[in-house]
Write a protein that holds these residues in place. Structure first.
Motif, PDB file in Angstrom:
ATOM      1  N   ASN A  48       0.880  -1.126  -0.160  1.00 18.33           N
ATOM      2  CA  ASN A  48      -0.091   0.054  -0.177  1.00 18.33           C
ATOM      3  C   ASN A  48       1.003   1.244   0.025  1.00 18.33           C
ATOM      4  O   ASN A  48       0.593   2.186  -0.520  1.00 18.33           O
ATOM      5  N   ASP A  49       1.676   1.262   0.804  1.00 17.22           N
ATOM      6  CA  ASP A  49       2.735   2.337   0.697  1.00 17.22           C
ATOM      7  C   ASP A  49       3.506   2.403  -0.451  1.00 17.22           C
ATOM      8  O   ASP A  49       4.066   3.562  -1.053  1.00 17.22           O
ATOM      9  N   VAL A  50       3.847   1.341  -1.207  1.00 13.68           N
ATOM     10  CA  VAL A  50       4.565   1.569  -2.627  1.00 13.68           C
ATOM     11  C   VAL A  50       3.622   2.259  -3.534  1.00 13.68           C
ATOM     12  O   VAL A  50       4.137   3.264  -4.333  1.00 13.68           O
ATOM     13  N   TRP A  51       2.247   2.041  -3.726  1.00 13.85           N
ATOM     14  CA  TRP A  51       1.409   2.794  -4.549  1.00 13.85           C
ATOM     15  C   TRP A  51       1.533   4.190  -4.114  1.00 13.85           C
ATOM     16  O   TRP A  51       1.777   5.171  -5.060  1.00 13.85           O
ATOM     17  N   LEU A  52       1.591   4.622  -3.022  1.00  9.13           N
ATOM     18  CA  LEU A  52       1.508   5.955  -2.447  1.00  9.13           C
ATOM     19  C   LEU A  52       2.698   6.522  -3.010  1.00  9.13           C
ATOM     20  O   LEU A  52       2.973   7.503  -3.363  1.00  9.13           O
ATOM     21  N   ARG A  53       3.933   5.879  -2.732  1.00  9.52           N
ATOM     22  CA  ARG A  53       5.281   6.271  -3.011  1.00  9.52           C
ATOM     23  C   ARG A  53       5.445   6.528  -4.535  1.00  9.52           C
ATOM     24  O   ARG A  53       5.910   7.684  -4.906  1.00  9.52           O
ATOM     25  N   ALA A  54       4.858   5.538  -5.342  1.00 13.85           N
ATOM     26  CA  ALA A  54       4.903   5.934  -6.778  1.00 13.85           C
ATOM     27  C   ALA A  54       3.983   7.138  -7.142  1.00 13.85           C
ATOM     28  O   ALA A  54       4.599   7.918  -7.876  1.00 13.85           O
ATOM     29  N   TRP A  55       2.904   7.343  -6.569  1.00 13.42           N
ATOM     30  CA  TRP A  55       1.993   8.174  -6.929  1.00 13.42           C
ATOM     31  C   TRP A  55       2.767   9.493  -6.658  1.00 13.42           C
ATOM     32  O   TRP A  55       2.698  10.739  -7.503  1.00 13.42           O
ATOM     33  N   GLU A  56       3.434   9.633  -5.422  1.00 14.13           N
ATOM     34  CA  GLU A  56       4.119  10.867  -4.988  1.00 14.13           C
ATOM     35  C   GLU A  56       5.353  11.264  -5.847  1.00 14.13           C
ATOM     36  O   GLU A  56       5.614  12.246  -6.069  1.00 14.13           O
ATOM     37  N   SER A  57       5.854  10.231  -6.378  1.00 15.92           N
ATOM     38  CA  SER A  57       7.345  10.491  -7.092  1.00 15.92           C
ATOM     39  C   SER A  57       7.183  10.476  -8.639  1.00 15.92           C
ATOM     40  O   SER A  57       8.255  10.672  -9.077  1.00 15.92           O
ATOM     41  N   ILE A  58       5.915  10.091  -8.881  1.00 12.25           N
ATOM     42  CA  ILE A  58       5.672  10.355 -10.707  1.00 12.25           C
ATOM     43  C   ILE A  58       4.551  11.335 -10.738  1.00 12.25           C
ATOM     44  O   ILE A  58       3.481  11.190 -10.408  1.00 12.25           O
ATOM     45  N   PRO A  59       4.873  12.692 -11.116  1.00 19.91           N
ATOM     46  CA  PRO A  59       6.181  13.288 -11.393  1.00 19.91           C
ATOM     47  C   PRO A  59       6.555  13.664  -9.833  1.00 19.91           C
ATOM     48  O   PRO A  59       5.808  13.642  -8.989  1.00 19.91           O
ATOM     49  N   PRO A  60       7.782  14.106  -9.705  1.00 19.94           N
ATOM     50  CA  PRO A  60       8.933  14.483 -10.786  1.00 19.94           C
ATOM     51  C   PRO A  60       9.630  13.440 -11.657  1.00 19.94           C
ATOM     52  O   PRO A  60      10.199  13.645 -12.743  1.00 19.94           O
ATOM     53  N   ASN A  61       9.797  12.149 -11.003  1.00 19.59           N
ATOM     54  CA  ASN A  61      10.650  11.341 -11.925  1.00 19.59           C
ATOM     55  C   ASN A  61       9.547  10.816 -13.070  1.00 19.59           C
ATOM     56  O   ASN A  61       8.353  10.408 -12.897  1.00 19.59           O
ATOM     57  N   ARG A  62      10.352  10.111 -14.067  1.00 16.48           N
ATOM     58  CA  ARG A  62       9.611   9.638 -15.156  1.00 16.48           C
ATOM     59  C   ARG A  62      10.314   8.370 -15.561  1.00 16.48           C
ATOM     60  O   ARG A  62      11.137   8.455 -16.390  1.00 16.48           O
ATOM     61  N   PRO A  63       9.928   7.257 -14.775  1.00 19.56           N
ATOM     62  CA  PRO A  63      10.643   5.939 -14.988  1.00 19.56           C
ATOM     63  C   PRO A  63      10.668   5.301 -16.603  1.00 19.56           C
ATOM     64  O   PRO A  63       9.773   5.409 -16.934  1.00 19.56           O
ATOM     65  N   SER A  64      11.790   5.199 -16.703  1.00 18.94           N
ATOM     66  CA  SER A  64      11.850   4.351 -18.205  1.00 18.94           C
ATOM     67  C   SER A  64      11.606   2.898 -17.933  1.00 18.94           C
ATOM     68  O   SER A  64      11.358   1.833 -18.844  1.00 18.94           O
ATOM     69  N   HIS A  65      11.800   2.263 -16.901  1.00 20.81           N
ATOM     70  CA  HIS A  65      11.641   0.890 -16.613  1.00 20.81           C
ATOM     71  C   HIS A  65      10.974   0.616 -15.362  1.00 20.81           C
ATOM     72  O   HIS A  65      11.191   0.819 -14.192  1.00 20.81           O
ATOM     73  N   LEU A  66       9.566   0.694 -15.639  1.00 21.02           N
ATOM     74  CA  LEU A  66       8.573   0.788 -14.389  1.00 21.02           C
ATOM     75  C   LEU A  66       8.740  -0.294 -13.447  1.00 21.02           C
ATOM     76  O   LEU A  66       8.736  -0.203 -12.018  1.00 21.02           O
ATOM     77  N   ALA A  67       9.153  -1.696 -13.941  1.00 15.83           N
ATOM     78  CA  ALA A  67       9.193  -2.662 -12.806  1.00 15.83           C
ATOM     79  C   ALA A  67      10.397  -2.313 -11.946  1.00 15.83           C
ATOM     80  O   ALA A  67      10.145  -2.759 -11.010  1.00 15.83           O
ATOM     81  N   GLY A  68      11.542  -2.339 -12.519  1.00 12.88           N
ATOM     82  CA  GLY A  68      12.747  -1.883 -11.940  1.00 12.88           C
ATOM     83  C   GLY A  68      12.274  -0.846 -10.720  1.00 12.88           C
ATOM     84  O   GLY A  68      12.845  -0.583  -9.849  1.00 12.88           O
ATOM     85  N   TYR A  69      11.897   0.283 -11.258  1.00 13.77           N
ATOM     86  CA  TYR A  69      11.482   1.450 -10.375  1.00 13.77           C
ATOM     87  C   TYR A  69      10.649   0.970  -9.035  1.00 13.77           C
ATOM     88  O   TYR A  69      10.921   1.294  -8.070  1.00 13.77           O
ATOM     89  N   LEU A  70       9.520   0.189  -9.442  1.00  9.07           N
ATOM     90  CA  LEU A  70       8.659  -0.209  -8.306  1.00  9.07           C
ATOM     91  C   LEU A  70       9.493  -1.316  -7.354  1.00  9.07           C
ATOM     92  O   LEU A  70       9.358  -1.337  -6.263  1.00  9.07           O
ATOM     93  N   ALA A  71      10.232  -2.036  -8.067  1.00  3.54           N
ATOM     94  CA  ALA A  71      11.028  -3.097  -7.330  1.00  3.54           C
ATOM     95  C   ALA A  71      11.841  -2.250  -6.323  1.00  3.54           C
ATOM     96  O   ALA A  71      12.205  -2.764  -5.183  1.00  3.54           O
ATOM     97  N   LYS A  72      12.655  -1.241  -6.527  1.00  8.54           N
ATOM     98  CA  LYS A  72      13.444  -0.375  -5.866  1.00  8.54           C
ATOM     99  C   LYS A  72      12.737   0.127  -4.630  1.00  8.54           C
ATOM    100  O   LYS A  72      12.931   0.070  -3.427  1.00  8.54           O
ATOM    101  N   ILE A  73      11.367   0.534  -5.064  1.00  5.89           N
ATOM    102  CA  ILE A  73      10.680   1.331  -3.988  1.00  5.89           C
ATOM    103  C   ILE A  73      10.161   0.229  -3.105  1.00  5.89           C
ATOM    104  O   ILE A  73      10.374   0.436  -1.842  1.00  5.89           O
ATOM    105  N   THR A  74       9.560  -0.760  -3.686  1.00  7.78           N
ATOM    106  CA  THR A  74       9.182  -1.946  -2.492  1.00  7.78           C
ATOM    107  C   THR A  74      10.224  -2.527  -1.695  1.00  7.78           C
ATOM    108  O   THR A  74      10.138  -2.618  -0.583  1.00  7.78           O
ATOM    109  N   ARG A  75      11.245  -2.710  -2.174  1.00 11.18           N
ATOM    110  CA  ARG A  75      12.674  -3.241  -1.540  1.00 11.18           C
ATOM    111  C   ARG A  75      13.079  -2.087  -0.342  1.00 11.18           C
ATOM    112  O   ARG A  75      13.123  -2.857   0.667  1.00 11.18           O
TER     113      ARG A  75
END
Length: 186
Positions: A48-75
């Protein structure tokens, strides 16, 4: 839905982007979180925190590899939760075992030195892994990024567990040597 479309929806602050993100990556992120916190309830909290963190970080970040971006946030969130949950219960955890294995390679520093050396350390490790063949790099990342057990890696790679342990041991020794050559002392 394609990753770039999901990122565009989130960039445009469309809530449907989160729903598409959850539909596509919930299982993937849950696997990562469960390997670290070892509890499905805690992993759900983390996700649940991953979705919030992704929402808060896109923008300003625009990840080119979404799976890796989410993996790093999750980890990162799962590691934070693990530390919080088990701060007074040290010992015996799989995460502790993984970190102990790498402790012989990665230096311990004080907070100021850590900030200064962090970029150099990341660059050195990335270059070290880029020089390895894809199979060895994959084994290393599965063990130390995704926190997979050696038996799990062996099954996924169709190899013997002893071979996985041997490859990891050699890679840790090589990494230690590489770090020392770069002036990063353990």
């Amino acid at each position: 839905m394609e990753d770039n479309e999901i990122v565009t929806l989130m960039w445009d602050r469309e809530e449907s982007g989160i729903r598409h993100l959850q539909n596509k990556y919930k299982g993937y992120c849950m696997k990562i979180a469960c390997r670290i916190v070892r509890n499905e309830e805690d992993a759900c909290e983390c996700i649940n925190d991953v979705w919030l963190r992704a929402w808060e970080s896109i923008p300003p970040n625009r990840p080119s590899h979404l799976a890796g971006y989410l993996a790093k946030i999750t980890r990162n969130l799962a590691l934070d939760l693990y530390r919080k949950l088990y701060a007074s219960k040290r010992g015996g955890g799989q995460l502790d075992t993984n970190i102990d294995e790498l402790a012989e390679c990665i230096p311990g520093t004080d907070p100021i030195e850590e900030k200064i050396d962090n970029d150099h350390l990341k660059t050195t490790i990335r270059q070290f892994l880029e020089q390895k063949d894809p199979r060895k790099r994959n084994i290393f990342l599965q063990r130390y990024f995704y926190m997979m057990e050696t038996a799990e890696i062996a099954q996924a790679m169709n190899m013997k567990e002893s071979s996985i342990r041997s490859i990891l041991c050699r890679m840790r020794k090589e990494l230690r040597s590489t770090l020392e050559k770069e002036g990063i002392w353990i």
